[in-house]
Design an enzyme around this catalytic site. Structure first.
Site, PDB file in Angstrom:
ATOM      1  CD  GLN A  71      70.386   5.144 -17.935  1.00 20.25           C
ATOM      2  OE1 GLN A  71      70.462   4.305 -17.611  1.00 20.25           O
ATOM      3  NE2 GLN A  71      69.957   5.910 -18.194  1.00 20.25           N
ATOM      4  NE  ARG A  72      60.057   3.148 -17.532  1.00 16.78           N
ATOM      5  CZ  ARG A  72      59.578   4.801 -18.184  1.00 16.78           C
ATOM      6  NH1 ARG A  72      59.049   4.734 -17.453  1.00 16.78           N
ATOM      7  NH2 ARG A  72      59.622   4.110 -19.759  1.00 16.78           N
TER       8      ARG A  72
END
Lengths: 182, 346
Positions: A71-72
């Protein structure tokens, strides 16, 4: 003499341990690849919140494979795992055209990091079983792999779900590493 | 080591290129048939059989209703505003990105969002749903049935009894307020999804009634109405799906379903989860399938459950265990569902 040789051989084999880092955006299929490598059930895989690690035997090598959530928000933590990496495996969802550029930017960050300099790179163009998948050659262009310099790399089309292409990628890893370790 | 050296002379790249994989050999399919994009104020219905387990893409739609009544390999929903979207069982993941003010009904293995706001989601999810950089999301339990939906769950390898709809993991929590909350139980799906049961879909016998839903509607993290709970286990048999459904349905006016899960257990697992009960009569059965665990809540729940179980046919009764003793309930419930969570994250 024969025994000594055998003992030496055993000792050298026990040292054949590789640290493999499995990175890529969220939803790329990293954990499915990890579980496939370990011959585990892949029907129910939870999105990774931290990391998973598995040890897999291959051709006399012990592969310690680290699968880090993509995930970012948690990508800045990837670099905590760079140290002593023998091979970087970068996984791309070949159907995610919206984020091809984003995954290219993340890969660029990785290959310009000093801690990963010279580390062989295998790119898995995953999810080839799905009908919207771009061919591996398009993924290679999108990631500008041809501009990589001073690094051994390979792109491999695969479907972790169907189990196709994974072994071929792994064979390239083994060949590349054994060449390097000579 | 010698054998590695001898292989070096081969050209690995060339060899890989020549290899044919299943995707090199398959028939070409037009991706446009499996894409809904760039629509404004429209109504799209896909009937069972029209997608048949392929991947699907929804993107860049506005004020559009998209009802996909078929099973799907995986789906991305991008850049949609003011849309109502129904997605049949998804074998892999649904990934919703850059969407605003949309409503969803979806069953899937993985549920993911990024950069979304104001979504209402009626969800059945086999693993823990995750959200990132998303706000004002509301979740409710999946509530839907239509002809063939149960079979579509089977084709997608999704269990009807593994729903983590309210157990959301947020990668980007904020301190002031949670990014996700619960949809009010009074909401009407027929109003939220206009046209879901009108004439164009009547031949599918679509129902949004709680009691008809193929996935049993569970309380999840909503407050429990009573201090009394009960734990029921249904052991494997040819009819365990129906037995579990019957118990919940027969009890619906007296107890609520808090949660339900199915899982494979060994004899060892069984002994650890139920240390104070002798379940040896079920040891033979557990190797043939999964055990369904049910947590119910309502006044005098244990007695009410026992009464209902006693009305079932004897062969069904033999496959059921229910906690007779209030003191056992909380431990058994906790150990069973903790075990399920640990297995899920393995």
């Amino acid at each position: 003499m024969g025994l000594l040789k055998l003992l030496r051989k055993l000792k050298s084999e026990s040292n054949k341990e590789l640290r493999i880092l499995l990175l890529g955006l969220d939803n790329a299929g990293k954990t499915t690849i990890l579980k496939k490598l370990a011959s585990e059930d892949i029907n129910h895989i939870t999105p990774t919140q931290g990391f998973n690690i598995k040890s897999v035997q291959s051709q006399g090598f012990k592969l310690n494979v680290w699968d880090i959530g993509g995930q970012r928000r948690i990508r800045p933590y990837w670099r905590n795992y760079f140290e002593n990496t023998d091979v970087l495996i970068y996984v791309v969802d070949s159907t995610d055209k919206k984020r091809l550029e984003e995954t290219g930017v993340e890969l660029e960050e990785l290959v310009t990091d000093e801690k990963l300099s010279g580390v062989p790179l295998l790119v898995f163009a995953n999810k080839q079983d799905l009908l919207q998948a771009a061919p591996a050659s398009d993924i290679a262009d999108g990631l500008s792999l041809h501009t990589l310099s001073g690094r051994t790399y390979q792109i491999q089309a695969c479907s972790a779900l169907k189990g196709e292409g994974i072994q071929d990628g792994l064979e390239w890893v083994m060949k590349t590493v054994s060449k390097k370790k000579k | 080591m010698g054998c590695f050296g001898s292989k070096e002379k081969e050209d690995p790249e060339k060899k890989t290129e020549e290899k044919k994989y299943s995707w090199d050999k398959r028939e070409k399919i037009d991706p446009a048939l499996y894409t809904v994009e760039n629509l404004n104020d429209e109504f799209v219905i896909r009937e069972p059989g029209s997608i048949d387990g392929q991947q699907f893409i929804i993107q860049n739609c506005k004020n559009t209703r998209i009802y996909l009544f078929d099973h799907i390999a995986s789906i991305t929903v991008d850049d949609c505003v003011d849309c109502c979207i129904i997605v049949g069982p998804v074998m892999g993941s649904i990934f919703i990105r850059d969407c605003e003010n949309c409503k969803f009904i979806v069953a899937c293995q993985q549920f993911r969002t990024r950069d979304c706001s104001k979504l209402d989601v009626f969800l059945s999810c086999a693993t823990q749903p995750i959200i990132e950089a998303s706000a004002k999301l509301k979740f409710g339990c999946y509530q839907l049935n239509y002809d063939g939906l149960k079979e579509q769950f089977e084709k997608s390898q999704l269990s009807l009894f593994c729903n983590n709809w309210c157990n959301i993991h947020d990668f980007t929590p904020v301190t002031e307020k949670s990014n996700s909350s619960l949809i009010s139980e009074e909401c009407s799906l027929n109003e939220m999804f206009p046209g879901i049961t009108d004439s164009s879909t009547s031949k599918l016998n679509i129902s949004t009634n709680r009691g008809d839903s193929v996935v049993l509607v569970s309380l999840g993290s909503r407050p429990k109405p009573s201090l009394d709970s009960c734990f029921v286990a249904v052991f494997p048999s040819n009819s365990s799906y129906q037995v579990a459904r019957n118990i919940v349905t027969l009890l619906k006016d007296k107890c609520v379903l808090v949660q339900i899960r199915e899982i494979n257990l060994t004899v060892g697992d069984l002994k650890r989860i139920f240390p104070n009960s002798d379940l040896s009569v079920h040891h033979a059965a557990i190797s043939s399938g999964s055990v369904i665990g049910i947590e119910l809540n309502g006044d005098n729940c244990c007695n009410v459950c026992t009464d209902v179980v006693s009305t079932l046919p004897p062969e069904e009764q033999r496959s059921i265990y229910s906690s007779l003793n209030k003191d056992e309930v909380s431990g058994e419930t906790e150990r069973f569902f903790d075990f399920c969570d640990i297995q899920m994250n393995n």
